[in-house]
Design an enzyme around this catalytic site. Structure first.
Site, PDB file in Angstrom:
ATOM      1  N   CYS A   1     -16.835  26.654  16.549  1.00 26.36           N
ATOM      2  CA  CYS A   1     -15.554  26.489  17.290  1.00 26.36           C
ATOM      3  C   CYS A   1     -14.831  25.279  16.360  1.00 26.36           C
ATOM      4  O   CYS A   1     -15.011  24.472  16.550  1.00 26.36           O
ATOM      5  CB  CYS A   1     -15.735  26.032  18.763  1.00 26.36           C
ATOM      6  SG  CYS A   1     -13.914  25.824  19.713  1.00 26.36           S
TER       7      CYS A   1
ATOM      8  N   CYS B   1     -21.165  24.814  25.010  1.00 24.32           N
ATOM      9  CA  CYS B   1     -20.442  24.409  23.817  1.00 24.32           C
ATOM     10  C   CYS B   1     -20.508  22.692  24.119  1.00 24.32           C
ATOM     11  O   CYS B   1     -20.418  22.338  24.989  1.00 24.32           O
ATOM     12  CB  CYS B   1     -19.087  24.757  23.661  1.00 24.32           C
ATOM     13  SG  CYS B   1     -18.156  24.221  22.408  1.00 24.32           S
TER      14      CYS B   1
ATOM     15  N   CYS C   1      -9.122   8.195  14.453  1.00 27.28           N
ATOM     16  CA  CYS C   1      -8.585   9.195  14.827  1.00 27.28           C
ATOM     17  C   CYS C   1      -7.197   8.709  15.621  1.00 27.28           C
ATOM     18  O   CYS C   1      -7.324   8.401  16.669  1.00 27.28           O
ATOM     19  CB  CYS C   1      -9.227  10.388  15.694  1.00 27.28           C
ATOM     20  SG  CYS C   1     -10.736  10.845  14.929  1.00 27.28           S
TER      21      CYS C   1
ATOM     22  N   CYS D   1     -18.113  23.306  28.396  1.00 25.62           N
ATOM     23  CA  CYS D   1     -18.102  22.644  27.229  1.00 25.62           C
ATOM     24  C   CYS D   1     -18.413  21.010  27.596  1.00 25.62           C
ATOM     25  O   CYS D   1     -17.758  20.516  28.478  1.00 25.62           O
ATOM     26  CB  CYS D   1     -16.999  22.906  26.369  1.00 25.62           C
ATOM     27  SG  CYS D   1     -16.442  24.449  25.857  1.00 25.62           S
TER      28      CYS D   1
ATOM     29  N   CYS E   1     -15.409   4.948  20.944  1.00 26.79           N
ATOM     30  CA  CYS E   1     -16.008   5.601  19.518  1.00 26.79           C
ATOM     31  C   CYS E   1     -15.467   4.823  18.485  1.00 26.79           C
ATOM     32  O   CYS E   1     -14.516   4.124  18.375  1.00 26.79           O
ATOM     33  CB  CYS E   1     -14.962   6.950  19.367  1.00 26.79           C
ATOM     34  SG  CYS E   1     -15.578   7.827  17.747  1.00 26.79           S
TER      35      CYS E   1
ATOM     36  N   ARG F   1      -8.079  29.939  21.017  1.00 27.56           N
ATOM     37  CA  ARG F   1      -8.025  29.374  22.402  1.00 27.56           C
ATOM     38  C   ARG F   1      -6.913  28.318  22.608  1.00 27.56           C
ATOM     39  O   ARG F   1      -6.678  27.569  21.599  1.00 27.56           O
ATOM     40  CB  ARG F   1      -9.220  28.414  22.231  1.00 27.56           C
ATOM     41  CG  ARG F   1      -9.757  27.953  23.695  1.00 27.56           C
ATOM     42  CD  ARG F   1     -11.042  27.429  23.679  1.00 27.56           C
ATOM     43  NE  ARG F   1     -12.107  28.272  23.066  1.00 27.56           N
ATOM     44  CZ  ARG F   1     -12.967  29.183  23.689  1.00 27.56           C
ATOM     45  NH1 ARG F   1     -12.377  29.365  24.954  1.00 27.56           N
ATOM     46  NH2 ARG F   1     -13.600  29.806  22.976  1.00 27.56           N
TER      47      ARG F   1
ATOM     48  N   CYS G   1      -6.258   9.794  19.163  1.00 27.40           N
ATOM     49  CA  CYS G   1      -7.330   9.523  20.222  1.00 27.40           C
ATOM     50  C   CYS G   1      -7.427   8.321  20.954  1.00 27.40           C
ATOM     51  O   CYS G   1      -7.471   7.607  20.316  1.00 27.40           O
ATOM     52  CB  CYS G   1      -8.684  10.087  19.765  1.00 27.40           C
ATOM     53  SG  CYS G   1      -9.853  10.417  20.890  1.00 27.40           S
TER      54      CYS G   1
END
Length: 381
Positions: free
Chosen positions: A223, A163, A90, A130, A86, A295, A93
């Site tokens: 979400c 999801c 972040c 998901c 990616c 959640r 991550c």
């Protein structure tokens, strides 16, 4: 409106049991509930957050029983369908190409392995499947997006809620996902607007909010939640909850994650989130976002069973369960089912949460010629 008291407990053979007969009654009809607010101030949310913990949990448990069946919990399974590589930064991550971690870039998974994992998840009691891809957005990924749309159609055909989390979405991409049968789209705000630049510089807060708007306008459930343990202060957790509370529609699902520090990322040395911090955040979210599924997500396995039980007492009513959560550990199906059996909780069926039902009903009704949005009557699960 005065909230009802939770069922009283009595003692029998040193075991707490409900004094009333069968399990708690279902939530009251919509007309008997207080109005959902979308005008919370930070000061008001902060006052809720600062409530003494035991009183806060009691209040949250009372709100939970007005809006949800306290005996139900939703089991969800998350699969990483495109790992690593990616371009974003972040700081938490391991999938960022900017950091030297054990996570290596892989191509988008083919269709059949995804369906096999979805079948396994369904057989183990998960009712929402998901799929996550480590992308900033879908630009230039026409063939990959087509494959994902097919994944959504096939998993939806199994009778499961579906999801995805694929990075930023355009309005047209959101529309295509809705037409394929997508139930919800995950796009976390992560933290408060003020603290966000300390964690991510490659995507703005407003870009995240724009994706949420595209998802909501397409008729897909939103979400969106956050991560504790990024180095934020209490006011940043309050800021996150206040931000989602003032969206035009509260998210259908609010994931609360505890940072799992990963070697090679900038936050690898962060102090772990404590159970009281997690419980306090969940309870505040339950009071401010009464209809929303709260959640309990990443980092759950770092808490003891008693600490997790307190999270559910405070208003959590969904978990991720299975073999893995993207790149971090996850409690397994058998472990979770045994734990929920001990607590007297049972799995929530697909398409029973009120906001999900409302959007499903709207999907089946043709739009008027003016293309005005439809606002169906509330549905009781």
């Amino acid at each position: 409106m005065r909230l009802p008291h939770p069922p009283r407990l009595t003692r029998s053979h040193a075991t707490a049991v409900l004094s009333a007969s069968p399990l708690p009654a279902p939530p009251p009809p919509p007309h008997a509930r207080p109005a959902v607010r979308n005008d919370w101030t930070r000061a008001e949310v902060q006052a809720v957050y600062d409530t003494p913990l035991m009183e806060l949990v009691y209040r949250a448990a009372s709100v939970h029983r007005v809006w949800h069946d306290p005996a139900k919990v939703q089991l969800c399974t998350l699969m990483n369908i495109k790992t690593g590589g990616c371009s974003e930064d972040c700081a938490y991550c391991s999938q960022s190409s900017r950091y030297d971690t054990a996570t290596k870039a892989q191509r988008l998974v083919e269709l059949e392995p995804v369906l096999a994992e979805a079948r396994k998840a369904k057989a183990n009691g998960s009712t929402r499947f998901c799929m996550g891809a480590a992308w900033r957005d879908l630009a230039g990924r026409k063939s990959g997006f087509s494959r994902i749309l097919e994944m959504v159609r096939e998993v939806r055909g199994m009778g499961m809620e579906v999801c995805t989390t694929l990075g930023m979405l355009s309005a047209d991409q959101a529309r295509q996902l809705k037409e394929a049968g997508l139930t919800a789209y995950n796009h976390n705000l992560d933290t408060s607007r003020e603290f966000y630049p300390s964690v991510i510089s490659t995507r703005t807060y407003d870009e995240r909010l724009a994706t949420l708007a595209n998802v909501r306008e397409a008729g897909i459930n939103v979400c969106s939640g956050g991560i504790l343990g990024l180095g934020e202060q209490e006011e940043d957790r309050v800021g996150l909850i206040a931000e989602v509370a003032n969206l035009p529609e509260h998210p259908e699902s609010f994931p609360v994650n505890a940072l799992v520090p990963i070697r090679g990322t900038p936050l690898e040395g962060n102090t772990p989130t404590t159970a009281p911090e997690m419980i306090r955040t969940i309870a505040t979210a339950r009071i401010v976002l009464p209809r929303t599924i709260i959640r309990l997500a990443a980092g759950r396995q770092t808490f003891t069973e008693t600490e997790q039980a307190m999270c559910f007492m405070a208003g959590a009513n969904a978990v991720f369960t299975g073999e893995k959560m993207l790149t971090t550990p996850c409690s397994g199906w058998e472990e979770d089912k045994a734990m929920f059996d001990r607590w007297g909780l049972e799995g929530m069926e697909s398409f029973t949460q009120e906001q999900v039902l409302e959007k499903e009903r709207a999907k089946q009704q043709p739009l008027p010629q003016e293309s005005q949005p439809i606002h169906p009557e509330p549905v009781v699960a």
